[in-house]
Design an enzyme around this catalytic site. Structure first.
Site, PDB file in Angstrom:
ATOM      1  N   HIS A 461       0.834  -1.217   0.000  1.00 37.90           N
ATOM      2  CA  HIS A 461       0.000   0.000   0.000  1.00 37.90           C
ATOM      3  C   HIS A 461       0.860   1.256   0.000  1.00 37.90           C
ATOM      4  O   HIS A 461       0.687   2.142  -0.860  1.00 37.90           O
ATOM      5  CB  HIS A 461      -0.909  -0.024   1.235  1.00 37.90           C
ATOM      6  CG  HIS A 461      -1.775   1.177   1.381  1.00 37.90           C
ATOM      7  ND1 HIS A 461      -3.102   1.199   1.020  1.00 37.90           N
ATOM      8  CD2 HIS A 461      -1.513   2.426   1.864  1.00 37.90           C
ATOM      9  CE1 HIS A 461      -3.614   2.399   1.252  1.00 37.90           C
ATOM     10  NE2 HIS A 461      -2.678   3.167   1.777  1.00 37.90           N
ATOM     11  N   GLU A 462       1.782   1.344   0.937  1.00 32.40           N
ATOM     12  CA  GLU A 462       2.614   2.547   1.020  1.00 32.40           C
ATOM     13  C   GLU A 462       3.507   2.683  -0.199  1.00 32.40           C
ATOM     14  O   GLU A 462       3.805   3.794  -0.651  1.00 32.40           O
ATOM     15  CB  GLU A 462       3.435   2.545   2.304  1.00 32.40           C
ATOM     16  CG  GLU A 462       2.609   2.551   3.583  1.00 32.40           C
ATOM     17  CD  GLU A 462       1.602   3.689   3.651  1.00 32.40           C
ATOM     18  OE1 GLU A 462       1.829   4.740   3.013  1.00 32.40           O
ATOM     19  OE2 GLU A 462       0.575   3.535   4.343  1.00 32.40           O
ATOM     20  N   HIS A 465       1.705   4.486  -2.922  1.00 30.67           N
ATOM     21  CA  HIS A 465       1.837   5.940  -2.781  1.00 30.67           C
ATOM     22  C   HIS A 465       3.187   6.403  -3.329  1.00 30.67           C
ATOM     23  O   HIS A 465       3.283   7.440  -4.002  1.00 30.67           O
ATOM     24  CB  HIS A 465       1.743   6.334  -1.308  1.00 30.67           C
ATOM     25  CG  HIS A 465       0.368   6.362  -0.735  1.00 30.67           C
ATOM     26  ND1 HIS A 465      -0.673   7.050  -1.317  1.00 30.67           N
ATOM     27  CD2 HIS A 465      -0.134   5.806   0.398  1.00 30.67           C
ATOM     28  CE1 HIS A 465      -1.761   6.915  -0.572  1.00 30.67           C
ATOM     29  NE2 HIS A 465      -1.463   6.169   0.471  1.00 30.67           N
ATOM     30  N   HIS A 468       3.266   6.770  -6.987  1.00 33.48           N
ATOM     31  CA  HIS A 468       2.555   7.979  -7.413  1.00 33.48           C
ATOM     32  C   HIS A 468       3.512   9.179  -7.417  1.00 33.48           C
ATOM     33  O   HIS A 468       3.419  10.070  -8.282  1.00 33.48           O
ATOM     34  CB  HIS A 468       1.384   8.214  -6.459  1.00 33.48           C
ATOM     35  CG  HIS A 468       0.268   9.019  -7.025  1.00 33.48           C
ATOM     36  ND1 HIS A 468      -0.880   9.286  -6.320  1.00 33.48           N
ATOM     37  CD2 HIS A 468       0.106   9.644  -8.213  1.00 33.48           C
ATOM     38  CE1 HIS A 468      -1.697  10.025  -7.052  1.00 33.48           C
ATOM     39  NE2 HIS A 468      -1.124  10.269  -8.207  1.00 33.48           N
TER      40      HIS A 468
END
Length: 671
Positions: A461-462, A465, A468
């Site tokens: 998940h991290e 980010h 991105h």
């Protein structure tokens, strides 16, 4: 100019020279950088030339780089490796930064220059990205109170300053509670605990200078204990400690702080002409209105609650079979759910963990990024702010793309949770600037470190980010990377979690810590079959928190947030054996700052999209389909906030999704 924070950094990739920076450097660097930014803003506002995009908007984009550099360094170490000095500096910096921001947005001359450009925008010949930055700049000023005058303007400044103080206090109180509470375990207390958890507890004890194992309120210790300990009395002790963070009375109690924050947010929204803070906050998000958020959450709540109640009946029967009377309690749920999962799926977390080594999961995340986007990761040996940190250079086709830093282990000086931040964002103006991105987690330390399945999901998940940020390809830093609508920012992170569940990824990287053998096919099948296990519980604890957040900020602010929290939970029929994922006194997402206030729903809003987005890869027949990955990068990961979020998603998928994909993905309705 002996202060390393104020010097040009001759370090590799101009990374902060952590080995030369001391706590004594931060305050003078902050003072100098703040003064420099004030001077830059004054020069823009007082420019005798008529306003142009270059001498106003681009000049603002170029200003404040020294302050960004100082604060990027300071807040990185303050959040992940706190000291008393750093906490004191945070308390000093936060209100001063709020006042500085208010001074900029309250500069009438500067705002008039921006307003002139806005009124003349059609004649300026701006490109799409320039027009977007102009719109966002003006909107930011208006929403910050730039159009207010006199007493109202002064009151807005006071509110922002006070909110900054309260947010810092909330965070530091929570950290203090998490740092101070621990439970020493004797040999009989270790009964039933898997070996990996005993090792992690001993490591936690060593960090606190104790000879034996201890439990802390770190989720990576508390949750496995609740899952595995047959000692109901100890489970209750740990659960109560975990859920009472920030609400234990005394100097670190956050309940009065939460009440004051909610009242000030309501006043802030009223000054700007909004009915309440939720209407103000959601105006610029994809959701648009509180009712749209409420509709989504309640559409998910009903099937999730029904599933959770059905599960609770099964778990309560197991409790009674063990000889206990009375109802299932919140400290029972994890334990009996784990036993049920083992019985129904023959899957035991203790058997699974040896296959989920931290280093191998990092390698898996990197390899997926390579196969999808061509990124390559090379380890760097550079000074960082803590010995636990690691760094990599990220390249593509030989071109430098980013620096990635991983800080994975829990420690007393680190606030709880997991997050991604950019010490430096991507930009092309005023010059090319590659991002420096950091992932911070709170995994239990071990040699080697082993992860639970939820931990592995957190890592992916991290890293979503981080991608991105790394793949951002825009001109202006103010719209780069994760500078997007709050209910869109979780799309890349939640989408990337899906690659952990790709069978070929687990087959390659889920290898046994001792034998090196890949996860057996039978276990792999069980992992994937059990992916939706206990989704009623997980969905209910999340949606309850999101609904409380929304209702806190809708209508009049509650004088007693804890009473209001209870009323909301009673109204929606919260199952008694499930607690909110984040109760008010430790709801840092909402009260440490404005980021997720009225916005905790964002994870679910993004999940509606991520469930549909991964379906694009399924439709292509390959989780690593090159054309779909390219479309994802071009339309979402590289574009930052340069285009409205809904338009970006429609470019990728051709339409916006409905909630059905989420419900099917969580197993709450038939696929």
């Amino acid at each position: 100019m002996t202060n390393p924070l104020l010097q040009d950094w001759d370090t590799p990739f101009q990374i902060a020279p952590f080995d030369r920076i001391s706590d004594d450097d931060f305050l003078p660097a902050f003072e100098a950088a703040l003064t420099a930014h004030k001077d830059e803003i004054a020069a823009i506002a007082d420019n005798p030339e008529p306003p142009t995009f270059a001498n106003t908007i681009e000049a603002m984009e170029a200003a404040g780089k020294l302050l960004d550099r100082v604060l990027g360094t300071f807040f990185t170490v303050a959040g992940a490796d706190s000291t008393e000095t750093r906490e004191a500096l945070q308390r000093e910096f936060s209100p001063r930064l709020a006042a500085h921001s208010a001074e900029i947005t309250g500069n009438k001359v500067l705002f008039q220059r921006i307003e002139t450009l806005w009124q003349e925008r059609d004649a300026l010949g701006l490109g799409d990205e320039q027009a977007r930055v102009l719109m966002l700049t003006r909107r930011g000023f208006v929403r910050a109170g730039a159009a207010l005058d006199g007493v109202e303007a002064e009151r807005m400044t006071e509110i922002k300053s006070r909110l900054a103080v309260l947010g810092t206090e909330f965070t530091q109180n929570l950290l203090a509670d998490e740092r101070e509470w621990y439970l020493e375990l004797s040999d009989p207390d270790l009964e039933g605990l898997p070996a990996y958890l005993v090792v992690a507890a001993r490591e936690a004890g060593r960090e606190k200078g104790l000879a034996g194992p201890v439990l802390t309120t770190s989720r990576s210790l508390a949750t496995p204990f609740l899952q595995s300990s047959p000692r109901r009395d100890l489970r209750e002790t740990v659960w109560r400690a975990f859920t009472s963070r920030g609400g234990r009375g005394g100097q670190t109690d956050n309940r009065a702080i939460a009440a004051e924050i909610l009242a000030l947010r309501k006043e802030r929204a009223a000054l700007l002409g909004y009915d309440d803070f939720a209407h103000y906050k959601l105006e610029t998000e994809m959701a648009g209105t509180p009712q749209a958020v409420r509709d989504l959450l309640m559409a998910v709540w009903s099937p999730a609650r029904a599933q959770a109640l059905a599960d609770a009946a099964i778990l309560e029967n197991m409790l009674h079979e063990d000889g206990f009377t009375g109802p299932l309690e919140p400290w029972d749920w994890h334990y009996y759910a784990a036993r049920r999962r083992q019985a129904e799926h023959d899957l035991d977390e203790a058997q699974l963990k040896p296959y989920l080594q931290l280093d191998r999961m990092i390698e898996a995340a990197f390899t997926c990024a390579n196969r999808l986007f061509g990124l390559e990761f090379s380890p760097l040996d550079i000074p960082l702010y803590h010995p636990d940190c690691r760094a990599w250079e990220v390249t593509r086709d030989g071109r430098h793309m980013a620096i990635f830093i991983g800080d994975y282990f829990a420690r007393g000086s680190k606030r709880s949770g997991a997050w991604c931040s950019a010490m430096r964002g991507q930009a092309k103006f005023p010059h090319d600037q590659a991002p420096v991105v950091i992932n911070v987690c709170n995994f239990a330390k071990g040699d080697p470190a082993l992860l639970g399945y939820d931990d592995a999901r957190t890592l992916f998940h991290e890293f979503g980010h981080a991608l991105h940020q790394m793949l951002s390809n825009v001109t202006y830093e103010s719209i780069s990377g994760t500078s997007v609508a709050r209910d869109f920012v979780e799309l890349p992170s939640q989408l990337y979690e899906h690659w952990l569940e790709v069978p070929e990824v687990l087959r390659e990287f889920a290898t046994h810590v001792e034998t090196g053998e890949p996860m057996p096919a039978e276990m792999l099948d069980k992992v994937l079959e059990a992916a939706n296990f206990d989704q009623g519980f997980q969905t209910v604890e999340y949606v309850a928190s999101a609904l409380v957040d929304l209702e806190f900020h809708s209508g009049p602010p509650p004088a007693d947030p804890m009473q209001k929290q209870s009323e909301i939970l009673e109204e929606i029929g919260m199952p008694r054996a499930i607690a909110m994922r984040h109760a008010t006194p430790h709801f840092a997402h909402v009260f440490s700052g404005d980021g997720y206030s009225s916005g905790y729903y964002s994870y679910m809003w993004s999940e509606v999209m991520d469930a549909d987005a991964f379906q694009a890869f399924r439709e292509a027949g390959d989780a690593f389909d090159a054309a779909t990955a390219k479309a994802l990068e071009n339309n979402i990961l590289s574009t930052g906030g340069s285009v409205e979020a809904a338009e970006l998603y429609e470019r990728f998928r051709g339409r916006l999704p409905g909630v059905e994909a989420l419900l099917k993905g969580r197993g709450l309705i038939a696929a």
